[in-house]
Design a protein around this motif. Structure first.
Motif, short mmCIF file in Angstrom:
data_model
loop_
_atom_site.label_atom_id
_atom_site.label_comp_id
_atom_site.label_asym_id
_atom_site.label_seq_id
_atom_site.Cartn_x
_atom_site.Cartn_y
_atom_site.Cartn_z
N ARG A 155 8.15 19.35 3.44
CA ARG A 155 8.11 19.83 3.48
C ARG A 155 9.60 20.48 2.86
O ARG A 155 10.47 21.17 1.82
N SER A 159 11.30 21.46 -0.95
CA SER A 159 12.34 21.54 -1.43
C SER A 159 13.52 21.50 -2.29
O SER A 159 13.82 22.37 -2.46
N VAL A 173 4.06 23.73 1.54
CA VAL A 173 3.61 23.63 2.96
C VAL A 173 3.39 24.97 4.03
O VAL A 173 4.21 25.77 3.80
N ASN A 222 -1.52 22.70 -0.93
CA ASN A 222 -1.39 23.92 -1.26
C ASN A 222 -2.23 25.11 -1.42
O ASN A 222 -3.11 25.20 -2.89
#
Length: 303
Positions: A155, A159, A173, A222
């Motif tokens: 994650r 990002s 995520v 995802n």
């Protein structure tokens, strides 16, 4: 591939399609499922009761069957899954069923389990209520789901890479449930004597790409409705892998990934179970037990 209700967190149609595609090769990626199934069986062994029939919600290939039956606490296990392709690999009685819409009469099941499925449900509180209602009085539920620390490295790396390359971020995520909240959800669902605990497992990979391969093999990629629909840029993917390697490298040159597993256990209420004492019913004052002075608040119990 769109969900009938795009306002929900997960695209359930996409989840089913991806799990159907992953079904044939899932046995090569089932190490977490097998581990968690063994842990659930060990928790069942701690029970002072035995059960005739159990339901396994979200069975995958039926990894829970062998350890649960071997425990000697359960005579018969029925597998259910929303993915027909997954369920074809399970041994014993099988039922294709929506994980969020249980097809059982109230008070009809002795024991219910679920391993690594609850984290991708759109209505987790509603599912727990359905599980509790399906149990006979003094029936037992033991489940396991991914918790909030799961894939925290992935994650973070995604990002930062998206912010750097594309000037913004998108959810990649799933927001897994916090272990601190699950006890409250179990109580809200009406379970008696609920217990919640968590294990943390660190798995190492050759690279972030190897982790993504495992997630595809598990059918756990995802499927958020809020995901970006455009294809992932190669530059973003490569930068994510670089950040991952920089931040989460192990001494032997691999990278680590966290999987937190939250275990839930609770009973369907029954008159035979232990009950908390009624407020004000104690036969000895706490102040006497502590050898101290009692100071009145001016309020009576219940006011």
């Amino acid at each position: 591939m769109t969900d009938p209700n795009p306002q929900t967190p997960f695209d359930t149609t996409l989840i089913r399609q991806r799990r159907n595609r992953a079904a044939a090769g899932y046995g090569a990626f089932d190490f977490l499922k097998t581990l968690v199934a063994t842990q659930i069986a060990e928790r069942l062994l701690d029970s002072n009761r035995s059960f005739e029939t159990g339901i396994d919600i979200g069975s995958h290939h039926g990894q829970a069957r062998a350890p649960l039956i071997a425990s000697g606490k359960l005579n018969r296990l029925i597998h259910t899954d929303s993915s027909p392709a997954m369920l074809r690999h399970a041994q014993g009685p099988r039922l294709v069923m929506d994980d969020e819409r249980l097809a059982f009469a109230n008070g009809s099941i002795d024991f219910i389990t679920s391993a690594l499925v609850l984290h991708r449900l759109n209505d987790l509180p509603g599912a727990l209520i359905q599980i509790r209602r399906s149990l006979r009085p003094d029936g037992l539920f033991i489940g396991a789901m991914f918790g909030g620390e799961t894939l925290m490295e992935l994650r973070t790396a995604f990002s930062e890479a998206e912010a750097e390359i594309e000037g913004g971020i998108s959810p990649r995520v799933a927001p897994f449930a916090d272990v601190r909240d699950m006890g409250g959800l179990m109580q809200r669902a009406g379970f008696a004597l609920p217990v919640v605990d968590a294990d943390r497992h660190t798995v190492t990979y050759e690279s972030a790409f190897a982790l993504l391969r495992d997630l595809r093999g598990m059918g756990e990629t995802n499927a958020l409705n809020a995901r970006r629909r455009q294809p992932l840029r190669r530059a973003t993917l490569m930068r994510m892998a670089e950040i991952y390697a920089q931040r989460y490298a192990t001494p032997d040159g691999r990278v680590s990934a966290t999987f937190q597993v939250v275990y839930l256990a609770g009973w369907a209420p029954d008159d035979s179970q232990q009950k908390p004492l009624r407020p004000g019913s104690a036969k000895q004052r706490l102040a006497d037990a502590l050898n101290t002075e009692e100071i009145s608040t001016g309020e009576k119990p219940g006011e």
